[in-house]
Scaffold this active site. Structure first.
Site, PDB file in Angstrom:
ATOM      1  N   ALA A 166       0.878  -1.178   0.000  1.00 48.26           N
ATOM      2  CA  ALA A 166       0.000   0.000   0.000  1.00 48.26           C
ATOM      3  C   ALA A 166       0.913   1.225   0.000  1.00 48.26           C
ATOM      4  CB  ALA A 166      -0.883  -0.022   1.235  1.00 48.26           C
ATOM      5  N   GLU A 212      -0.743  -9.264  -0.199  1.00 52.18           N
ATOM      6  CA  GLU A 212      -2.156  -9.483   0.144  1.00 52.18           C
ATOM      7  C   GLU A 212      -3.031  -9.519  -1.108  1.00 52.18           C
ATOM      8  OE1 GLU A 212      -1.724  -6.121   2.866  1.00 52.18           O
ATOM      9  OE2 GLU A 212      -2.621  -7.364   4.420  1.00 52.18           O
TER      10      GLU A 212
HETATM   11  N1  CAA Z   1       4.591   3.173  -0.971  1.00 55.21           N
HETATM   12  C1  CAA Z   1       4.976   4.333  -1.547  1.00 55.21           C
HETATM   13  N2  CAA Z   1       6.075   4.445  -2.324  1.00 55.21           N
HETATM   14  C2  CAA Z   1       6.842   3.354  -2.492  1.00 55.21           C
HETATM   15  C3  CAA Z   1       6.511   2.112  -1.904  1.00 55.21           C
HETATM   16  C4  CAA Z   1       5.319   2.051  -1.124  1.00 55.21           C
HETATM   17  N3  CAA Z   1       4.904   0.911  -0.565  1.00 55.21           N
HETATM   18  N4  CAA Z   1       7.458   1.219  -2.246  1.00 55.21           N
HETATM   19  C5  CAA Z   1       8.343   1.876  -3.011  1.00 55.21           C
HETATM   20  N5  CAA Z   1       7.975   3.163  -3.165  1.00 55.21           N
HETATM   21  C6  CAA Z   1       8.674   4.218  -3.919  1.00 55.21           C
HETATM   22  C7  CAA Z   1       9.898   4.709  -3.179  1.00 55.21           C
HETATM   23  O1  CAA Z   1       9.547   5.658  -2.206  1.00 55.21           O
HETATM   24  C8  CAA Z   1      10.701   5.287  -4.308  1.00 55.21           C
HETATM   25  O2  CAA Z   1      10.194   6.542  -4.648  1.00 55.21           O
HETATM   26  P1  CAA Z   1      11.205   7.788  -4.966  1.00 55.21           P
HETATM   27  O3  CAA Z   1      11.973   7.330  -6.192  1.00 55.21           O
HETATM   28  O4  CAA Z   1      10.291   8.937  -5.225  1.00 55.21           O
HETATM   29  O5  CAA Z   1      12.094   7.924  -3.775  1.00 55.21           O
HETATM   30  C9  CAA Z   1      10.380   4.351  -5.483  1.00 55.21           C
HETATM   31  O6  CAA Z   1       9.171   3.685  -5.135  1.00 55.21           O
HETATM   32  C10 CAA Z   1      11.457   3.304  -5.709  1.00 55.21           C
HETATM   33  O7  CAA Z   1      11.666   2.636  -4.480  1.00 55.21           O
HETATM   34  P2  CAA Z   1      13.118   2.480  -3.788  1.00 55.21           P
HETATM   35  O8  CAA Z   1      14.004   3.604  -4.181  1.00 55.21           O
HETATM   36  O9  CAA Z   1      12.896   2.273  -2.322  1.00 55.21           O
HETATM   37  O10 CAA Z   1      13.618   1.152  -4.505  1.00 55.21           O
HETATM   38  P3  CAA Z   1      14.653   0.071  -3.922  1.00 55.21           P
HETATM   39  O11 CAA Z   1      14.984  -0.826  -5.057  1.00 55.21           O
HETATM   40  O12 CAA Z   1      15.766   0.737  -3.209  1.00 55.21           O
HETATM   41  O13 CAA Z   1      13.804  -0.749  -2.818  1.00 55.21           O
HETATM   42  C11 CAA Z   1      11.879  -1.900  -1.947  1.00 55.21           C
HETATM   43  C12 CAA Z   1      12.704  -1.513  -3.202  1.00 55.21           C
HETATM   44  C13 CAA Z   1      12.694  -2.859  -1.082  1.00 55.21           C
HETATM   45  C14 CAA Z   1      10.625  -2.599  -2.433  1.00 55.21           C
HETATM   46  C15 CAA Z   1      11.544  -0.608  -1.159  1.00 55.21           C
HETATM   47  O14 CAA Z   1      10.974   0.328  -2.070  1.00 55.21           O
HETATM   48  C16 CAA Z   1      10.558  -0.830  -0.049  1.00 55.21           C
HETATM   49  O15 CAA Z   1      10.938  -1.330   0.996  1.00 55.21           O
HETATM   50  N6  CAA Z   1       9.275  -0.448  -0.250  1.00 55.21           N
HETATM   51  C17 CAA Z   1       8.266  -0.507   0.771  1.00 55.21           C
HETATM   52  C18 CAA Z   1       7.787  -1.948   0.968  1.00 55.21           C
HETATM   53  C19 CAA Z   1       6.778  -2.003   2.094  1.00 55.21           C
HETATM   54  O16 CAA Z   1       7.089  -1.731   3.237  1.00 55.21           O
HETATM   55  N7  CAA Z   1       5.513  -2.400   1.766  1.00 55.21           N
HETATM   56  C20 CAA Z   1       4.454  -2.494   2.717  1.00 55.21           C
HETATM   57  C21 CAA Z   1       3.670  -1.212   2.744  1.00 55.21           C
HETATM   58  S1  CAA Z   1       2.510  -1.169   4.061  1.00 55.21           S
HETATM   59  C22 CAA Z   1       1.164  -2.024   3.510  1.00 55.21           C
HETATM   60  O17 CAA Z   1       1.153  -2.602   2.435  1.00 55.21           O
HETATM   61  C23 CAA Z   1      -0.017  -1.986   4.426  1.00 55.21           C
HETATM   62  C24 CAA Z   1      -1.129  -2.913   4.110  1.00 55.21           C
HETATM   63  O18 CAA Z   1      -1.048  -4.122   4.367  1.00 55.21           O
HETATM   64  C25 CAA Z   1      -2.369  -2.417   3.589  1.00 55.21           C
END
Ligand code: CAA
Length: 260
Positions: free
Chosen positions: A66, A114
């Site tokens: 999300a 999910e």
């Molecule tokens: N939400 C918003 N933006 C996101 C995102 C997310 N879940 N995942 C990635 N992005 C964005 C990053 O902020 C980044 O944006 P910018 O270029 O503007 O900075 C872009 O996508 C590229 O991401 P990264 O630079 O972080 O890429 P990476 O290769 O270094 O890492 C990753 C990849 C490991 C997937 C990392 O992006 C990450 O950890 N993302 C979040 C994953 C996460 O925690 N997901 C769970 C969200 S909570 C949820 O889902 C709640 C629910 O159950 C309803």
């Protein structure tokens, strides 16, 4: 349908739905969730679609969760509404009267995992990564992860993934039963389409009733569940496709189903 974040394509009797927000690794914001809802409502109504493939745009992510930027400043009421929105759409996908195959082309995290869990079958690209990292963000999984993951891979394995928030690779996901198969990334869509076409070559009404029997039956006690199966089995005999399937077998000819 004009959509910002979803690409919808039809190929023969298949629908291909691609989540397309590459700048955020296809993270699900409210707008994308609402578009997903709309596209699945259209698919439900379309009698020419027999199976659906759901995937993510680009090579890096299916869905990285999300949208954290959108959730960051939510209050209790807004967060609850966001959770309900995601859950209602994912439940719609789970209950869709057509099979849905998730083609997992990269990061499948949080809400992305999910979403994959609400599909019927999951095929992973060898480079895909899976996890429920929510606890590390200070939240619980909010779109059904605590429920569907435990039901699919068992309580112990689900707790380990959810409590640790660790990321696992495709082979580990396969070992846990989280995905049905793992294929080379450049073969992912080919494999998903081949499976979808095989499913679509069977009687669509029968496949629809099989999905209902499995999804609803696993929530029932076994006596009620087998009676429910017998109901649906009986219903098949009111369809033209049952007559056609059995006639074709007896006459040793190719079958031609009509979705009736
Ligand atoms: N939400 C918003 N933006 C996101 C995102 C997310 N879940 N995942 C990635 N992005 C964005 C990053 O902020 C980044 O944006 P910018 O270029 O503007 O900075 C872009 O996508 C590229 O991401 P990264 O630079 O972080 O890429 P990476 O290769 O270094 O890492 C990753 C990849 C490991 C997937 C990392 O992006 C990450 O950890 N993302 C979040 C994953 C996460 O925690 N997901 C769970 C969200 S909570 C949820 O889902 C709640 C629910 O159950 C309803």
């Amino acid at each position: 349908m004009v959509m910002e974040n979803i690409i919808f394509e039809e190929e023969d009797n298949l629908a291909i739905v691609t989540i397309n927000r590459p700048k955020a690794l296809n993270a699900l914001n409210s707008e994308t969730l609402i578009e997903l809802d709309e596209v699945f409502s259209e698919i439900e109504k379309d009698n020419n679609i027999y199976a659906v493939i759901l995937t993510g745009a680009g090579e890096k992510a299916f869905v990285a969760g999300a949208d954290i930027s959108e959730m960051k400043d939510m209050n209790v009421i807004e967060a609850r509404q966001f959770g309900r929105l995601g859950n209602s759409i994912f439940r719609k996908i789970e209950l869709l009267e057509k099979p849905v195959i998730a083609a997992l082309n990269g990061f499948t995290l949080g809400g992305g995992c999910e979403l994959a869990l609400s599909c019927d079958i999951r095929i992973a690209c060898s480079k895909a990564k899976f996890g429920q990292p929510e606890a590390g963000l200070g939240i619980t999984p909010g779109f059904g992860g605590t429920q569907r993951l435990a039901r699919l891979i068992g309580i112990g394995a689900a707790k380990e993934l959810i409590f640790t928030g660790k990321m696992i690779d495709s082979n580990e996901a396969y070992r846990l039963g989280l995905v049905n198969k793992v294929v080379e990334c450049d073969k992912l869509m080919e494999e998903a389409k081949a499976m979808a076409k095989t499913i679509a070559s069977n009687a669509p009404v029968a496949v629809k009733l099989c999905k209902a029997a499995i999804n609803r039956g696993v929530q029932m006690d076994i006596d009620t569940a087998v009676m429910y199966e017998a109901e649906l089995f009986g219903e098949c005999f009111a369809t033209e496709d049952q007559k056609e399937g059995m006639e074709a077998f007896v006459q040793k000819r190719a079958k031609s189903f009509k979705n009736r």
